[in-house]
Design an enzyme around this catalytic site. Structure first.
Site, PDB file in Angstrom:
ATOM      1  N   VAL A   1      -4.177  10.132   7.644  1.00 21.86           N
ATOM      2  CA  VAL A   1      -4.322   9.794   9.065  1.00 21.86           C
ATOM      3  C   VAL A   1      -3.910   8.352   9.366  1.00 21.86           C
ATOM      4  O   VAL A   1      -3.963   7.922  10.528  1.00 21.86           O
ATOM      5  CB  VAL A   1      -5.779  10.011   9.546  1.00 21.86           C
ATOM      6  CG1 VAL A   1      -6.143  11.478   9.486  1.00 21.86           C
ATOM      7  CG2 VAL A   1      -6.749   9.162   8.731  1.00 21.86           C
TER       8      VAL A   1
ATOM      9  N   THR B   1      -6.199   7.538  -6.217  1.00 24.79           N
ATOM     10  CA  THR B   1      -5.823   8.775  -6.897  1.00 24.79           C
ATOM     11  C   THR B   1      -4.383   9.144  -6.566  1.00 24.79           C
ATOM     12  O   THR B   1      -3.855   8.788  -5.506  1.00 24.79           O
ATOM     13  CB  THR B   1      -6.740   9.953  -6.484  1.00 24.79           C
ATOM     14  OG1 THR B   1      -6.546  10.248  -5.097  1.00 24.79           O
ATOM     15  CG2 THR B   1      -8.205   9.613  -6.727  1.00 24.79           C
TER      16      THR B   1
ATOM     17  N   LYS C   1      -5.046   5.628   7.252  1.00 27.86           N
ATOM     18  CA  LYS C   1      -6.170   4.774   6.862  1.00 27.86           C
ATOM     19  C   LYS C   1      -5.726   3.469   6.203  1.00 27.86           C
ATOM     20  O   LYS C   1      -6.243   2.388   6.513  1.00 27.86           O
ATOM     21  CB  LYS C   1      -7.070   5.584   5.915  1.00 27.86           C
ATOM     22  CG  LYS C   1      -8.423   4.998   5.657  1.00 27.86           C
ATOM     23  CD  LYS C   1      -9.372   6.020   5.051  1.00 27.86           C
ATOM     24  CE  LYS C   1      -8.924   6.578   3.711  1.00 27.86           C
ATOM     25  NZ  LYS C   1      -8.067   7.785   3.797  1.00 27.86           N
TER      26      LYS C   1
ATOM     27  N   LYS D   1     -10.532  -1.024  -2.847  1.00 24.88           N
ATOM     28  CA  LYS D   1     -10.329   0.430  -2.949  1.00 24.88           C
ATOM     29  C   LYS D   1     -11.155   0.917  -4.130  1.00 24.88           C
ATOM     30  O   LYS D   1     -10.803   0.668  -5.288  1.00 24.88           O
ATOM     31  CB  LYS D   1      -8.839   0.735  -3.177  1.00 24.88           C
ATOM     32  CG  LYS D   1      -8.500   2.222  -3.245  1.00 24.88           C
ATOM     33  CD  LYS D   1      -8.322   2.817  -1.873  1.00 24.88           C
ATOM     34  CE  LYS D   1      -7.775   4.244  -1.965  1.00 24.88           C
ATOM     35  NZ  LYS D   1      -7.607   4.857  -0.626  1.00 24.88           N
TER      36      LYS D   1
END
Length: 244
Positions: A17, A45, A19, A41
């Site tokens: 989206v 991944t 982020k 963070k």
């Protein structure tokens, strides 16, 4: 409203989206305001450098140049952090260890942005007893507010409302940013903009992550409200069509 300080989490209504770019924009605006900023963070991944993929914190560092960017754990598979750790045979994230690391970083910065993975309730790791914890649990433990990055298009009203409701039930203060306003908006985008919550504190243009870093840093404050170190009192005006 006074600009957010201390630890602030950044989550999304879904994956993809905007982020990371929103996190970079907030970091750029805060840094431009003279605020010593860190971006953390907890889990990265699914990044494969052989395909030219770039870790989120490298993107933030390039675009925003905050004082500090840190990734606390990396897992190779493009899955939620708990599943990615399990598939890779690596230890899952321990929430209390993450809390200690985030607090240690925050002690040396005026603003510490913590970017999650996917949405608010995505499984981030496991407690020693085996219970799953999410970014919502981390926000509660840190007594931190959260910025919710949402889509502009169809489905965003439901996803945003569900996320804010889950936050309200946990007494997590929340603000909303649209992560990518399309260059050619349609009726659905304008309708959604009118119906999104009042707590809209930012509207980023589509493709903002591709802007040259110097231009990105100069532009970021114009996309955000003063709550997020910007100078736009009403981000909804950024979506008004240009008059011929």
């Amino acid at each position: 409203m006074t600009a957010l300080t201390g630890i602030v989490l950044v989550t999304g209504t879904d994956t993809g989206v905007g982020k990371t770019i929103t996190t970079a924009a907030i970091a750029a605006a805060a840094t431009a305001s003279g605020v010593r900023t860190a971006v953390v963070k907890p889990a990265q991944t699914g990044i494969d450098p052989s395909y030219g993929e770039v870790p989120d914190m490298a993107v933030v560092a390039r675009l925003a140049a905050p004082a500090t960017t840190v990734t606390l754990a990396e897992y190779p598979d493009p899955l939620a952090p708990t599943a990615a750790a399990r598939v890779a045979g690596l230890p899952p994230l321990d929430m209390f260890a993450i809390i200690d690391q985030v607090k240690s970083i925050a002690a040396e910065h005026e603003l510490t942005l913590v970017e999650g993975a996917g949405g608010l309730l995505v499984p981030m790791g496991l407690h020693p007893g085996g219970a799953v914890w999410s970014l919502a649990d981390l926000a509660v433990a840190l007594s931190a507010p959260a910025v919710v990055v949402a889509r502009a298009g169809l489905g965003t009203l439901n996803h945003t409302a569900l996320t804010l409701e889950a936050m309200a039930r946990r007494n997590i203060a929340g603000r909303v940013v649209l992560g990518a306003w399309p260059g050619r908006p349609e009726l659905v985008h304008y309708a959604n903009l009118s119906d999104l919550p009042e707590e809209l504190d930012g509207l980023l243009p589509e493709g903002a992550g591709d802007i040259e870093p110097g231009v990105f840093r100069r532009s970021a404050p114009g996309w955000l409200s003063p709550t997020l170190y910007g100078d736009c009192d009403d981000p909804r005006t950024l979506a008004e069509p240009d008059e011929d």
